[in-house]
Design an enzyme around this catalytic site. Structure first.
Site, short mmCIF file in Angstrom:
data_model
loop_
_atom_site.label_atom_id
_atom_site.label_comp_id
_atom_site.label_asym_id
_atom_site.label_seq_id
_atom_site.Cartn_x
_atom_site.Cartn_y
_atom_site.Cartn_z
N THR A 13 33.89 24.26 0.65
CA THR A 13 34.52 23.32 -0.29
C THR A 13 34.37 23.75 -1.74
OG1 THR A 13 32.45 22.10 -0.24
CG2 THR A 13 34.22 21.28 1.19
N GLY A 14 33.66 24.85 -2.00
CA GLY A 14 33.42 25.28 -3.38
C GLY A 14 34.54 26.15 -3.93
N ALA A 15 34.36 26.57 -5.19
CA ALA A 15 35.37 27.40 -5.85
C ALA A 15 35.53 28.73 -5.12
CB ALA A 15 34.95 27.65 -7.31
N SER A 42 30.38 16.56 2.33
CA SER A 42 31.77 16.97 2.60
C SER A 42 32.15 16.88 4.06
CB SER A 42 31.96 18.42 2.14
OG SER A 42 31.69 18.54 0.78
N CYS A 130 29.20 38.59 -9.68
CA CYS A 130 30.62 38.79 -10.06
C CYS A 130 30.78 39.71 -11.27
CB CYS A 130 31.28 37.44 -10.31
SG CYS A 130 30.33 36.33 -11.34
N ARG A 236 29.09 32.76 -22.03
CA ARG A 236 30.03 31.82 -21.39
C ARG A 236 31.09 31.44 -22.41
NH1 ARG A 236 30.14 31.25 -16.28
NH2 ARG A 236 27.98 30.52 -16.12
N HIS A 243 36.59 36.69 -15.63
CA HIS A 243 35.59 37.20 -16.56
C HIS A 243 36.14 38.45 -17.27
CE1 HIS A 243 32.90 34.40 -14.83
NE2 HIS A 243 31.94 35.20 -14.35
N GLN A 318 36.85 36.66 -11.28
CA GLN A 318 35.50 36.67 -10.70
C GLN A 318 35.41 35.87 -9.41
OE1 GLN A 318 36.21 34.23 -12.73
NE2 GLN A 318 35.02 32.49 -12.00
P1 NAP Z 1 30.63 25.42 -6.17
O1 NAP Z 1 32.07 25.33 -6.51
O2 NAP Z 1 29.67 24.55 -6.88
O3 NAP Z 1 30.48 25.19 -4.59
C1 NAP Z 1 29.22 25.14 -3.98
C2 NAP Z 1 29.41 25.09 -2.47
O4 NAP Z 1 28.11 25.07 -1.87
C3 NAP Z 1 30.14 23.83 -1.99
O5 NAP Z 1 30.91 24.13 -0.86
C4 NAP Z 1 28.99 22.93 -1.62
O6 NAP Z 1 29.31 21.94 -0.67
C5 NAP Z 1 28.05 23.93 -1.01
N1 NAP Z 1 26.70 23.38 -0.95
C6 NAP Z 1 25.93 22.92 -1.96
N2 NAP Z 1 24.79 22.41 -1.49
C7 NAP Z 1 24.82 22.55 -0.14
C8 NAP Z 1 23.94 22.20 0.92
N3 NAP Z 1 22.76 21.61 0.68
N4 NAP Z 1 24.31 22.50 2.18
C9 NAP Z 1 25.49 23.07 2.44
N5 NAP Z 1 26.38 23.43 1.48
C10 NAP Z 1 26.04 23.17 0.20
O7 NAP Z 1 30.08 26.91 -6.37
P2 NAP Z 1 30.88 28.31 -6.22
O8 NAP Z 1 31.43 28.69 -7.53
O9 NAP Z 1 31.77 28.23 -5.05
O10 NAP Z 1 29.68 29.31 -5.98
C11 NAP Z 1 28.90 29.29 -4.82
C12 NAP Z 1 27.93 30.44 -4.88
O11 NAP Z 1 28.67 31.66 -4.90
C13 NAP Z 1 27.10 30.49 -6.17
O12 NAP Z 1 25.93 29.69 -6.04
C14 NAP Z 1 26.81 31.95 -6.31
O13 NAP Z 1 25.66 32.26 -5.53
C15 NAP Z 1 28.02 32.62 -5.69
N6 NAP Z 1 28.98 33.19 -6.66
C16 NAP Z 1 29.81 32.41 -7.41
C17 NAP Z 1 30.74 33.03 -8.25
C18 NAP Z 1 31.70 32.25 -9.10
O14 NAP Z 1 32.44 32.90 -9.89
N7 NAP Z 1 31.77 30.96 -9.02
C19 NAP Z 1 30.84 34.40 -8.31
C20 NAP Z 1 29.98 35.16 -7.54
C21 NAP Z 1 29.07 34.55 -6.71
P3 NAP Z 1 29.67 20.42 -1.13
O15 NAP Z 1 31.08 20.49 -1.67
O16 NAP Z 1 29.56 19.66 0.13
O17 NAP Z 1 28.67 20.05 -2.17
O1 3JN Z 2 27.94 32.13 -14.00
C1 3JN Z 2 28.71 33.03 -13.62
O2 3JN Z 2 29.71 33.37 -14.26
C2 3JN Z 2 28.43 33.74 -12.35
C3 3JN Z 2 27.42 33.00 -11.55
C4 3JN Z 2 26.86 33.49 -10.48
C5 3JN Z 2 25.83 32.77 -9.79
C6 3JN Z 2 25.67 31.40 -10.01
C7 3JN Z 2 24.63 30.72 -9.39
C8 3JN Z 2 23.75 31.37 -8.57
C9 3JN Z 2 24.95 33.44 -8.93
C10 3JN Z 2 25.17 34.89 -8.63
O3 3JN Z 2 26.16 35.19 -7.96
O4 3JN Z 2 24.37 35.73 -9.04
C11 3JN Z 2 23.90 32.73 -8.36
C12 3JN Z 2 22.91 33.39 -7.47
O5 3JN Z 2 23.24 33.62 -6.32
O6 3JN Z 2 21.79 33.66 -7.92
#
Ligand code: NAP
Ligand code: 3JN
Length: 335
Positions: A13-15, A42, A130, A236, A243, A318
């Site tokens: 459900t996340g980004a 969710s 990313c 940011r 990015h 990203q």
């Molecule tokens: P997000 O939009 O905040 O989504 C977080 C996801 O994690 C949602 O599906 C959420 O589910 C789920 N979640 C949170 N707590 C949980 C739990 N206790 N049990 C099961 N699922 C849970 O974050 P995102 O941007 O998708 O990023 C997720 C992760 O990807 C980051 O933490 C990071 O490690 C990695 N990442 C992100 C990016 C980026 O550009 N955003 C880039 C590289 C890596 P609910 O909707 O149910 O809360």
């Molecule tokens: O903030 C950003 O632009 C990238 C964020 C990445 C991120 C956010 C929360 C936790 C990470 C990552 O991919 O390194 C993490 C993590 O997994 O530590």
């Protein structure tokens, strides 16, 4: 691994999760079945894959029976807690978090750089950060030819890097400001609309942030270059998606901007957009939704007396190359 694969997405459900679903569909990944996992909040929510509505399930220890590939994107804490259950159930985990990236027995993979490493896994393969991925696909073709010694970078990171709610917060803060109100920060340390701040992830004892240290440590591992020097400032910026990075590079061997453009134009995963006379250079609005990282503003570093220094600017989505697309490309290497 068989040709048709049972896939689970943790954090669906996340980004990033949303783009994982779209990327599997767009690339015609051979999905036999798909399980969408998130928090209890969710459970029951309907998401679409290939025109079919699929109910999200709560992530539990038992979520992974019969799963071949589990794409994890629910943060490092969930990866540390649940990846082992997926591996024990026989799945290969492609993990998007920092939980295992620096573990010796976990490959850290950008397919354009070190695809072969993905095949030497013990059940878990890590997707790099990313900003690191976007830098690595752009810099690696130059490193391969001219041996990169040092990289000084500044990043311009979009709000959605901090998740779906952070992107919504930027939009809402912008609306509040335009209406003459005072924006409130929740997901970020300060309001981001009409602002920027040099603060991504937590501060470390050496004054760098954890995001900045990921750029150094992960780049060394991915490029198999333990002596590479990297110094980075991660910022940011009030951009919804994609990015950008300003990269200053020092090479062991001489390199001209023309040679660099030639190397980049032949490399996978990157596209050259470098015609300043026509106002053509990398921009996040153009990179948003693109698979490739855009590279431009390639020029000789005029602060040096030799021809071993280059400057360039890159923009990359990203959520795609920095996360979902890279993870699906890794999964493609497994089948
Ligand atoms: P997000 O939009 O905040 O989504 C977080 C996801 O994690 C949602 O599906 C959420 O589910 C789920 N979640 C949170 N707590 C949980 C739990 N206790 N049990 C099961 N699922 C849970 O974050 P995102 O941007 O998708 O990023 C997720 C992760 O990807 C980051 O933490 C990071 O490690 C990695 N990442 C992100 C990016 C980026 O550009 N955003 C880039 C590289 C890596 P609910 O909707 O149910 O809360
Ligand atoms: O903030 C950003 O632009 C990238 C964020 C990445 C991120 C956010 C929360 C936790 C990470 C990552 O991919 O390194 C993490 C993590 O997994 O530590």
């Amino acid at each position: 691994m068989s040709k048709n694969v049972n896939v689970a997405i943790t954090g669906a459900t996340g980004a990033v999760g949303a783009d994982m679903i779209n990327t599997l569909e767009k690339r015609c990944f051979p999905v036999a079945s798909i399980k969408l996992l998130a928090s209890a909040r969710s459970a029951g929510k309907l998401l679409e894959f290939k025109g079919e509505k699929i109910a999200v399930e709560e992530l539990t220890e038992k979520s992974f029976s019969n799963i071949d590939i589990a794409l994890f994107s629910a943060g490092a804490a969930r990866s540390k807690e649940f990846a082992k259950f997926a591996v024990d159930a026989g799945a290969v985990v492609v993990d998007n978090s920092s939980a295992f990236r620096m573990d010796d027995d976990v490959p850290l993979v950008v397919p354009e750089v070190n695809a072969a490493a993905a095949l030497k896994h013990n059940g878990i393969i890590a997707n790099p950060n990313c900003s690191t991925i976007i830098m690595a696909v752009a810099v690696y073709p130059l490193h391969k030819a001219k041996n990169l010694k040092r990289l000084v970078a500044a990043t311009y990171q979009a709000a959605s890097g901090a998740g779906a709610a952070a992107m919504s917060e930027l939009i809402e803060q912008t609306r509040v400001l335009l209406d003459g109100g005072n924006p409130v920060a929740d997901k970020f340390p300060h309001p981001l609309a009409f602002n920027l701040f040099p603060h991504i992830d937590v501060f470390m004892d050496n004054g760098y942030t954890k995001e900045e240290m990921k750029m150094l440590n992960e780049a060394r591992k991915i490029m198999r270059h333990p002596t590479l020097n990297v110094s980075c400032t991660c910022v940011r910026v009030p951009i919804p998606r994609a990015h950008s990075e300003s990269l200053n590079m020092e090479f062991e061997n001489e390199i001209t901007p023309e040679e660099a453009r030639e190397l980049i134009s032949k490399a996978p995963g990157v596209v050259l957009r470098d015609d300043p006379g026509k106002n053509e250079y990398p921009m996040p609005v153009d990179a948003s939704g693109m698979d490739d990282v855009i590279v431009g503003r390639v020029r000789r570093d005029v602060s040096r007396r030799d021809n071993r220094g280059l400057e360039m600017f890159v923009s990359g989505d990203q959520l795609l190359k920095g996360a979902a697309l890279n993870a699906v490309q890794i999964a493609e290497l497994l089948i």
